[in-house]
Design a protein around this motif. Sequence first.
Motif, PDB file in Angstrom:
ATOM      1  N   GLU A 129       7.846  -2.087  -1.128  1.00 16.32           N
ATOM      2  CA  GLU A 129       7.685  -1.364  -2.403  1.00 16.32           C
ATOM      3  C   GLU A 129       6.491  -0.418  -2.342  1.00 16.32           C
ATOM      4  O   GLU A 129       6.545   0.700  -2.852  1.00 16.32           O
ATOM      5  CB  GLU A 129       7.538  -2.363  -3.557  1.00 16.32           C
ATOM      6  N   SER A 130       5.425  -0.876  -1.701  1.00 16.46           N
ATOM      7  CA  SER A 130       4.238  -0.025  -1.582  1.00 16.46           C
ATOM      8  C   SER A 130       4.529   1.197  -0.714  1.00 16.46           C
ATOM      9  O   SER A 130       4.237   2.337  -1.099  1.00 16.46           O
ATOM     10  CB  SER A 130       3.087  -0.855  -0.999  1.00 16.46           C
ATOM     11  N   SER A 156       6.825   3.783  -2.330  1.00 15.19           N
ATOM     12  CA  SER A 156       6.209   4.582  -3.401  1.00 15.19           C
ATOM     13  C   SER A 156       5.309   5.685  -2.847  1.00 15.19           C
ATOM     14  O   SER A 156       4.922   6.594  -3.578  1.00 15.19           O
ATOM     15  CB  SER A 156       5.400   3.673  -4.336  1.00 15.19           C
ATOM     16  N   ARG A 157       4.958   5.608  -1.555  1.00 20.26           N
ATOM     17  CA  ARG A 157       3.954   6.540  -1.010  1.00 20.26           C
ATOM     18  C   ARG A 157       4.478   7.400   0.143  1.00 20.26           C
ATOM     19  O   ARG A 157       3.727   8.136   0.758  1.00 20.26           O
ATOM     20  CB  ARG A 157       2.754   5.719  -0.492  1.00 20.26           C
ATOM     21  N   THR A 213      14.689  -3.418  -5.420  1.00 19.06           N
ATOM     22  CA  THR A 213      14.434  -3.094  -6.836  1.00 19.06           C
ATOM     23  C   THR A 213      15.598  -2.348  -7.496  1.00 19.06           C
ATOM     24  O   THR A 213      15.537  -2.039  -8.685  1.00 19.06           O
ATOM     25  CB  THR A 213      13.166  -2.209  -6.992  1.00 19.06           C
ATOM     26  N   TYR A 264      13.375   5.773  -0.931  1.00 18.28           N
ATOM     27  CA  TYR A 264      12.879   5.425  -2.241  1.00 18.28           C
ATOM     28  C   TYR A 264      14.093   5.256  -3.142  1.00 18.28           C
ATOM     29  O   TYR A 264      14.997   6.086  -3.075  1.00 18.28           O
ATOM     30  CB  TYR A 264      11.968   6.527  -2.791  1.00 18.28           C
ATOM     31  N   PRO A 265      14.166   4.236  -3.974  1.00 16.19           N
ATOM     32  CA  PRO A 265      13.205   3.123  -4.097  1.00 16.19           C
ATOM     33  C   PRO A 265      13.475   2.050  -3.042  1.00 16.19           C
ATOM     34  O   PRO A 265      14.493   2.089  -2.348  1.00 16.19           O
ATOM     35  CB  PRO A 265      13.540   2.581  -5.482  1.00 16.19           C
ATOM     36  N   SER A 266      12.555   1.098  -2.963  1.00 21.67           N
ATOM     37  CA  SER A 266      12.782  -0.085  -2.137  1.00 21.67           C
ATOM     38  C   SER A 266      14.058  -0.771  -2.641  1.00 21.67           C
ATOM     39  O   SER A 266      14.235  -0.956  -3.845  1.00 21.67           O
ATOM     40  CB  SER A 266      11.569  -1.010  -2.277  1.00 21.67           C
ATOM     41  N   SER A 271      -1.802   6.878  -2.022  1.00 23.46           N
ATOM     42  CA  SER A 271      -1.283   6.345  -3.281  1.00 23.46           C
ATOM     43  C   SER A 271      -0.088   7.182  -3.727  1.00 23.46           C
ATOM     44  O   SER A 271       0.106   8.310  -3.259  1.00 23.46           O
ATOM     45  CB  SER A 271      -2.364   6.408  -4.376  1.00 23.46           C
ATOM     46  N   GLU A 272       0.676   6.638  -4.669  1.00 22.00           N
ATOM     47  CA  GLU A 272       1.814   7.377  -5.207  1.00 22.00           C
ATOM     48  C   GLU A 272       1.322   8.612  -5.962  1.00 22.00           C
ATOM     49  O   GLU A 272       1.975   9.662  -5.960  1.00 22.00           O
ATOM     50  CB  GLU A 272       2.650   6.475  -6.130  1.00 22.00           C
ATOM     51  N   ARG A 319      11.586  12.112  -1.015  1.00 15.11           N
ATOM     52  CA  ARG A 319      11.081  10.732  -1.059  1.00 15.11           C
ATOM     53  C   ARG A 319      12.161   9.859  -0.426  1.00 15.11           C
ATOM     54  O   ARG A 319      13.213   9.647  -0.999  1.00 15.11           O
ATOM     55  CB  ARG A 319      10.805  10.310  -2.497  1.00 15.11           C
TER      56      ARG A 319
END
Length: 358
Positions: free
Chosen positions: A326-327, A330-331, A313, A308-310, A285-286, A305
């Motif tokens: 996106e998932s 975030s992880r 977005t 990031y971000p996808s 998880s994030e 990271r």
Amino acid sequence: MITVTKTFLPSIELYNSYLQRAWEKVWLTNRGELTLELEEKLKNYLEVSHLIITNNGTIPLQIALKLFGNGGEVITTPFSYIATSAAIIWENCQPIFVDIHPEYLTIDESKIEASITPKTTAILATHVFGNPCNVIAIENIAKKHNLKVIYDAAHCFGVKHNNKSVFNYGDISTCSFHATKIFHTGEGGAMFCNDNKLFDKLFYSHNFGHNGPLDFHGLGINAKISELQSALGLAVFDNINTIFSERKKVVDFYNENLDFSNLKSLKIRENTEWNYSYYPVIFSSEEVLLTVENELQKENIFPRRYFYPSLNTVNYINGASMPVSESIASRILCLPLYVDLSISDLERIVSTINKFTC
Ligand SMILES: *Cc1c(COP(=O)(O)O)cnc(C)c1O
């Protein structure tokens, strides 16, 4: 401080020995002898037929999109560096995102056809962290729908797939030689293709369209590298075997010592000789990611990271929702990976991750 990457620097004496040649000739750019020598060395090393070195890894994307995008819709991945999407928009095309495969992290080829419309002109996909896309499936889709294929292969120096350079796939492939990449020229990049006619177009495009001093062969831009950068590239290239073997040691350490019960690493596509370019780990998880990142930072360790971000977005892009990308974005955390990262530092990184990953 330990950062996600550290630029490989050759000895300054070696760099100077190449610079000396530019000084002697008083020749700093316009495809001088150092640039030509670097192109020849890279062509042989990478086993590619057509290569042009450029001033960065983004402008080859723009040139490819200028030739193939035609102001239309370009099917692309949301899981890449911002340059991939930005180049599409910069060239007045529209990015149409297709979600990614949850393990390979490359564009999910099974979802491409559903996104093709009469306005689609090209597919621009990224070989993420040097992991090749499903190039055969993508080639078949492109043939069937008469689309061009461009690969953002920024991470792919030295990668082979099905026993050939990954740069040989697609109509045009691009690479980055930025200081953070495996092989670098400070700033720099390259574009690759497989046929003479297209090579001519790329070649004219990268030098204002010049066909001799007075004649122009179509629209061009300035994508040339300088001799100062090529000198650095030649000095880095002299160390290329060390760069790969030292990075492999770090990757092997992570593979052998991280506890993967609640953590996933990158799944490399079958029949690939990978290049140890990044070491991404995917948390459950994030929240776990943020905890681990925070604990590492307390020890002056700064993973990144990435990506990031996808990209769907990003505020000025605002594409359709892409649940897998996106998932993952975030992880996912890229761990420190560079030539002189010590075993004791690696032990600290791994023990912190193992302690706080659940
Ligand atoms: C580094 C990178 C680029 C941009 O390359 P530059 O040489 O910095 O212009 C493009 N795409 C990806 C995936 C990258 O990692």
